[in-house]
Design a protein around this motif. Structure first.
Motif, PDB file in Angstrom:
ATOM      1  N   TYR A   1       0.825  -1.102   0.058  1.00  0.00           N
ATOM      2  CA  TYR A   1       0.001  -0.041  -0.113  1.00  0.00           C
ATOM      3  C   TYR A   1       0.791   1.276   0.056  1.00  0.00           C
ATOM      4  O   TYR A   1       0.223   2.330   0.184  1.00  0.00           O
ATOM      5  N   ARG A   2       2.336   1.186  -0.070  1.00  0.00           N
ATOM      6  CA  ARG A   2       3.089   2.162   0.024  1.00  0.00           C
ATOM      7  C   ARG A   2       2.918   3.255   1.007  1.00  0.00           C
ATOM      8  O   ARG A   2       2.834   4.530   0.779  1.00  0.00           O
ATOM      9  N   SER A   3       2.817   2.678   2.332  1.00  0.00           N
ATOM     10  CA  SER A   3       2.545   3.434   3.141  1.00  0.00           C
ATOM     11  C   SER A   3       3.412   2.993   4.317  1.00  0.00           C
ATOM     12  O   SER A   3       4.153   2.038   4.483  1.00  0.00           O
ATOM     13  N   PRO A   4       3.834   4.236   5.161  1.00  0.00           N
ATOM     14  CA  PRO A   4       4.763   3.782   6.272  1.00  0.00           C
ATOM     15  C   PRO A   4       4.339   2.732   7.307  1.00  0.00           C
ATOM     16  O   PRO A   4       3.136   2.862   7.742  1.00  0.00           O
ATOM     17  N   LEU A   5       5.207   1.984   7.763  1.00  0.00           N
ATOM     18  CA  LEU A   5       5.040   0.949   9.019  1.00  0.00           C
ATOM     19  C   LEU A   5       5.924   1.594  10.101  1.00  0.00           C
ATOM     20  O   LEU A   5       7.019   1.752  10.059  1.00  0.00           O
ATOM     21  N   LEU A   6       5.071   1.703  11.257  1.00  0.00           N
ATOM     22  CA  LEU A   6       5.417   2.123  12.509  1.00  0.00           C
ATOM     23  C   LEU A   6       5.569   0.756  13.507  1.00  0.00           C
ATOM     24  O   LEU A   6       4.446   0.123  13.523  1.00  0.00           O
ATOM     25  N   PHE A   7       6.257   0.612  14.282  1.00  0.00           N
ATOM     26  CA  PHE A   7       6.574  -0.533  15.296  1.00  0.00           C
ATOM     27  C   PHE A   7       6.393   0.193  16.805  1.00  0.00           C
ATOM     28  O   PHE A   7       7.483   1.192  16.730  1.00  0.00           O
ATOM     29  N   CYS A   8       5.663  -0.293  17.699  1.00  0.00           N
ATOM     30  CA  CYS A   8       5.592   0.180  18.986  1.00  0.00           C
ATOM     31  C   CYS A   8       4.992  -0.743  19.669  1.00  0.00           C
ATOM     32  O   CYS A   8       3.856  -1.274  19.436  1.00  0.00           O
ATOM     33  N   ASP A   9       5.373  -0.858  20.869  1.00  0.00           N
ATOM     34  CA  ASP A   9       4.817  -1.570  22.103  1.00  0.00           C
ATOM     35  C   ASP A   9       3.976  -0.894  22.790  1.00  0.00           C
ATOM     36  O   ASP A   9       4.391   0.080  23.660  1.00  0.00           O
ATOM     37  N   LEU A  10       2.474  -0.767  22.615  1.00  0.00           N
ATOM     38  CA  LEU A  10       1.687   0.209  23.200  1.00  0.00           C
ATOM     39  C   LEU A  10       1.266  -0.202  24.515  1.00  0.00           C
ATOM     40  O   LEU A  10       0.755   0.691  25.221  1.00  0.00           O
ATOM     41  N   GLU A  11       1.756  -1.279  25.104  1.00  0.00           N
ATOM     42  CA  GLU A  11       1.657  -1.604  26.487  1.00  0.00           C
ATOM     43  C   GLU A  11       2.712  -0.797  27.443  1.00  0.00           C
ATOM     44  O   GLU A  11       2.525  -0.788  28.481  1.00  0.00           O
ATOM     45  N   VAL A  12       3.677  -0.280  26.771  1.00  0.00           N
ATOM     46  CA  VAL A  12       4.825   0.238  27.537  1.00  0.00           C
ATOM     47  C   VAL A  12       4.510   1.849  27.439  1.00  0.00           C
ATOM     48  O   VAL A  12       4.529   2.491  26.356  1.00  0.00           O
ATOM     49  N   ASP A  13       4.323   2.510  28.574  1.00  0.00           N
ATOM     50  CA  ASP A  13       3.884   3.866  28.738  1.00  0.00           C
ATOM     51  C   ASP A  13       5.123   4.777  27.977  1.00  0.00           C
ATOM     52  O   ASP A  13       4.346   5.529  27.203  1.00  0.00           O
ATOM     53  N   THR A  14       6.195   4.363  28.088  1.00  0.00           N
ATOM     54  CA  THR A  14       6.933   5.519  27.384  1.00  0.00           C
ATOM     55  C   THR A  14       7.138   5.292  26.039  1.00  0.00           C
ATOM     56  O   THR A  14       7.228   6.424  25.090  1.00  0.00           O
ATOM     57  N   PHE A  15       7.167   4.214  25.473  1.00  0.00           N
ATOM     58  CA  PHE A  15       6.844   3.763  23.992  1.00  0.00           C
ATOM     59  C   PHE A  15       5.661   4.523  23.414  1.00  0.00           C
ATOM     60  O   PHE A  15       5.584   5.173  22.197  1.00  0.00           O
ATOM     61  N   ARG A  16       4.404   4.411  24.205  1.00  0.00           N
ATOM     62  CA  ARG A  16       3.212   4.779  23.868  1.00  0.00           C
ATOM     63  C   ARG A  16       3.333   6.148  23.622  1.00  0.00           C
ATOM     64  O   ARG A  16       2.792   6.985  22.649  1.00  0.00           O
ATOM     65  N   ALA A  17       3.977   7.056  24.583  1.00  0.00           N
ATOM     66  CA  ALA A  17       3.832   8.414  24.594  1.00  0.00           C
ATOM     67  C   ALA A  17       4.576   9.001  23.432  1.00  0.00           C
ATOM     68  O   ALA A  17       4.402  10.077  22.870  1.00  0.00           O
ATOM     69  N   SER A  18       5.877   8.268  23.180  1.00  0.00           N
ATOM     70  CA  SER A  18       6.790   8.691  21.880  1.00  0.00           C
ATOM     71  C   SER A  18       5.994   8.429  20.790  1.00  0.00           C
ATOM     72  O   SER A  18       6.077   9.379  19.988  1.00  0.00           O
ATOM     73  N   LEU A  19       5.324   7.367  20.558  1.00  0.00           N
ATOM     74  CA  LEU A  19       4.531   7.271  19.432  1.00  0.00           C
ATOM     75  C   LEU A  19       3.456   8.276  19.406  1.00  0.00           C
ATOM     76  O   LEU A  19       3.166   8.594  18.202  1.00  0.00           O
ATOM     77  N   ALA A  20       2.682   8.515  20.474  1.00  0.00           N
ATOM     78  CA  ALA A  20       1.778   9.483  20.427  1.00  0.00           C
ATOM     79  C   ALA A  20       2.265  11.097  19.850  1.00  0.00           C
ATOM     80  O   ALA A  20       1.604  11.567  19.037  1.00  0.00           O
ATOM     81  N   GLN A  21       3.550  11.476  20.178  1.00  0.00           N
ATOM     82  CA  GLN A  21       4.008  12.442  19.867  1.00  0.00           C
ATOM     83  C   GLN A  21       4.330  12.405  18.361  1.00  0.00           C
ATOM     84  O   GLN A  21       3.948  13.567  17.629  1.00  0.00           O
ATOM     85  N   ARG A  22       4.863  11.392  17.793  1.00  0.00           N
ATOM     86  CA  ARG A  22       5.070  11.343  16.605  1.00  0.00           C
ATOM     87  C   ARG A  22       3.788  11.210  15.544  1.00  0.00           C
ATOM     88  O   ARG A  22       3.693  11.864  14.413  1.00  0.00           O
ATOM     89  N   LEU A  23       2.674  10.758  16.020  1.00  0.00           N
ATOM     90  CA  LEU A  23       1.823  10.513  15.466  1.00  0.00           C
ATOM     91  C   LEU A  23       0.896  11.874  15.397  1.00  0.00           C
ATOM     92  O   LEU A  23       0.225  12.183  14.357  1.00  0.00           O
ATOM     93  N   VAL A  24       1.002  12.789  16.376  1.00  0.00           N
ATOM     94  CA  VAL A  24       0.342  14.007  16.452  1.00  0.00           C
ATOM     95  C   VAL A  24       1.143  15.007  15.461  1.00  0.00           C
ATOM     96  O   VAL A  24       0.356  15.707  14.507  1.00  0.00           O
ATOM     97  N   ARG A  25       2.475  14.700  15.203  1.00  0.00           N
ATOM     98  CA  ARG A  25       2.956  15.497  14.339  1.00  0.00           C
ATOM     99  C   ARG A  25       2.753  15.103  12.693  1.00  0.00           C
ATOM    100  O   ARG A  25       2.623  16.121  11.970  1.00  0.00           O
TER     101      ARG A  25
END
Length: 180
Positions: A124-148
């Motif tokens: 689908y020519r779309s980006p793929l992100l990996f993140c363990d959403l069960e870990v708070d710090t990883f989830r917060a970092s991903l949230a910041q990236r998704l907001v941007r």
């Protein structure tokens, strides 16, 4: 029930809307909460859906970014995303879709292989992100990236479009396995 199109609604003034699609309600809700905690110049709206298509009877805002969440511990999660992709207009894949694979931290428990998800994102020519959403710090970092990413996709970052962002994210990825 219809196909989700990127330009079927007028944009709201200074509003950015993301749609998180996935079978894992609790993880999606935690990610949504983390995103809403982020500092954002725009009014941030997060919508959750287990699958597509969205009901046509519900009035909804324009969707600026769609994130398909795949839990690597659940084959149902992958199947759900694959079925939902049929209900997304092709023009959404011009920088307004990304895939998120979660649960990659515990490889021994995975029922969906990382390469399977990688091939899906490549198809689908779309980006793929990996993140363990069960870990708070990883989830917060991903949230910041998704907001941007959402701000760019909503057109709230001058000089950068969703297509520019897609090309930047694609150039930073490693080549797919068949090109090696």
């Amino acid at each position: 029930m219809s196909v989700l199109r990127p330009l079927d609604k007028l944009p709201g003034l200074n509003i950015a809307t993301i749609l998180l699609v996935g079978a894992e309600d609790a993880l999606l809700q935690q990610l949504a909460d983390s995103m809403l905690k982020e500092d954002c110049a725009s009014e941030l709206r997060v919508h959750l859906a287990k699958s597509l298509p969205l009901p046509s009877s519900v009035t909804r805002p324009r969707i600026d970014l769609v994130v398909f969440v795949i839990n690597l511990h659940s084959k149902y999660s992958l199947q759900n995303v694959e079925e939902s992709l049929r209900h997304v207009d092709a023009s959404f894949f011009l920088g307004k879709v990304c895939f998120l694979a979660t649960g990659a931290g515990r490889d021994s428990h995975c029922s969906v292989h990382r390469n399977t998800v990688g091939k899906l994102a490549h198809t689908y020519r779309s980006p793929l992100l990996f993140c363990d959403l069960e870990v708070d710090t990883f989830r917060a970092s991903l949230a910041q990236r998704l907001v941007r990413m959402l701000q760019v996709c909503a057109g709230h970052v001058p000089g950068v479009s969703a297509l520019n962002l897609l090309s930047l994210l694609r150039s930073s990825e490693s080549p797919p396995p068949e090109e090696l």
